[in-house]
Design a protein around this motif. Structure first.
Motif, short mmCIF file in Angstrom:
data_model
loop_
_atom_site.label_atom_id
_atom_site.label_comp_id
_atom_site.label_asym_id
_atom_site.label_seq_id
_atom_site.Cartn_x
_atom_site.Cartn_y
_atom_site.Cartn_z
N VAL A 124 -1.90 104.29 23.01
CA VAL A 124 -2.48 102.96 23.24
C VAL A 124 -1.88 101.92 22.29
O VAL A 124 -1.34 100.89 22.71
CB VAL A 124 -4.02 102.99 23.11
CG1 VAL A 124 -4.58 101.57 23.05
CG2 VAL A 124 -4.65 103.74 24.27
N THR A 154 -6.97 98.68 30.85
CA THR A 154 -7.24 99.90 30.07
C THR A 154 -8.62 99.85 29.43
O THR A 154 -9.39 100.82 29.49
CB THR A 154 -6.17 100.06 28.97
OG1 THR A 154 -4.88 100.13 29.57
CG2 THR A 154 -6.42 101.33 28.16
N SER A 185 -10.03 107.18 28.18
CA SER A 185 -8.97 106.19 28.15
C SER A 185 -7.91 106.52 29.20
O SER A 185 -7.41 107.65 29.25
CB SER A 185 -8.31 106.15 26.76
OG SER A 185 -7.20 105.26 26.76
#
Length: 273
Positions: A121, A173, A114
C-alpha cells in the motif's frame, strides 16, 4: 499604484498583480498550522507525518513569494518560487495520507480486508507520489521560460492527471477496506479501542481536499494561459489555498499518532503467535 509589468523580453509571467492582503493572510495561516504540525511531530516523533510539516513549509514559502511578487511582476524568481512550492506542497500532504491508511489497517489487524497487500500500500502510492513530484517539479521550472512555457504546462498537466488517478485508486482502496470492515469487523476493531473510524473519516476529508485542488489545477492548466482560472487570482485562494488549509486543520485535529499504541500492540500479538 503598482502596475503589471512584463519581463525584459516582453513576456508576461502574471495576468494580474498578486494581492498583498491575500498573500499575507495565508502566509500567516499556514505558518500557524505548520508550527502546530512541527510541534506535534517533535512531541510524538511519528516520522511518517514529516511530509505534512514540510508541505506546510512549502505553502508558507509559496504565499510569501506571492506577497514579494506584488511589486515585482516582471521578475522571474518570485514567480518561480510561488509556482513550484504551491504546486508541490499537496504532493507532500498526499504522501503522509498514503502512509496513514496502512496504519489504520494494521491498528485493527485487518490486512485481509485491504484490496492491495498491506506491505505494498505505502510502496505503491508513495512511489507514484514521488514520480508525480518529479514530473510536476520539472514542468513548473520550465513554465517560467517563455519558449518552454507551453511544454512546461503540459508536463505539469500530465503530473496532475497522474496524481488524480493515483488518488482515485487510493480512495477506492480505502473505501473497499471500509466496506469490508463494517460488514465483518475484526475483534480488534470492536473491542481493541482503535480510533480507526475517526482516522478513516479524517483520511477521506483530507483526501477530498487534495483531490478537489488537483482537479482545479488540471482544469486551470487545461484551459491554458488565456483561460479564466489563470487570468484571475481568486480561484487560487478559494480552490487551492482554502482546501489545503482545511486539510492541514483536519490532519492536526485528528493527528494519526493516536494509532501508534494499537500498532505496537498488534505487532506484539503477532510476534507472540
Amino acid at each position: 499604484m503598482v502596475k503589471l509589468e512584463p519581463m525584459t523580453n516582453g513576456y508576461y509571467l502574471w495576468h494580474y498583480v498578486p494581492s498583498i492582503a491575500a498573500g499575507v493572510i495565508f502566509t500567516v495561516l499556514f505558518f500557524a498550522i505548520t508550527a502546530f504540525h512541527s510541534w506535534k511531530l517533535f512531541k510524538t516523533k511519528d516520522r511518517f507525518t514529516f511530509p505534512f510539516a514540510i508541505g506546510g513549509l512549502f505553502e508558507i514559502i509559496g504565499y510569501a513569494a506571492r506577497v514579494a511578487a506584488h511589486g515585482k511582476t516582471g521578475e522571474l524568481m518570485p514567480y518561480v518560487i510561488q509556482s513550484v512550492f504551491l504546486l508541490l506542497a499537496p504532493i507532500l500532504f498526499a504522501a503522509a495520507v498514503y502512509m496513514v491508511l496502512a496504519r489504520i489497517i494494521r491498528s485493527v489487524n485487518a490486512e485481509q480486508y485491504s484490496p492491495i497487500r498491506i506491505n505494498w500500500v505505502t510502496k505503491i502510492f508513495v512511489g507514484c507520489d514521488i514520480l508525480t513530484f518529479l514530473i510536476q517539479g520539472s514542468g513548473a521550472g520550465m513554465m517560467a521560460e517563455s519558449s518552454m512555457s507551453k511544454m512546461g504546462k503540459n508536463i505539469v498537466l500530465a503530473g496532475l492527471i497522474l496524481q488524480i488517478l493515483t488518488f482515485v485508486l487510493f480512495l477506492v482502496t480505502a473505501i473497499v477496506f471500509d466496506i469490508r470492515m463494517r460488514a465483518n469487523p475484526t475483534l480488534e476493531a470492536t473491542q481493541g479501542g482503535s480510533p480507526w473510524k475517526k482516522h478513516l473519516l479524517s483520511l477521506y476529508t483530507v483526501s477530498s481536499m487534495i483531490l478537489l485542488r488537483s482537479v482545479f489545477r488540471v482544469i486551470e492548466y487545461g484551459l491554458g494561459n488565456d483561460g479564466y482560472l489563470l487570468a484571475n487570482e481568486w480561484p487560487t485562494y478559494v480552490l487551492d489555498a482554502v482546501p489545503m488549509f482545511i486539510a492541514m486543520i483536519c490532519f492536526a485535529y485528528w493527528y494519526p499518532s493516536e494509532l501508534q499504541p494499537f500498532l505496537v500492540k498488534s505487532e506484539l500479538e503477532v510476534a507472540s503467535v
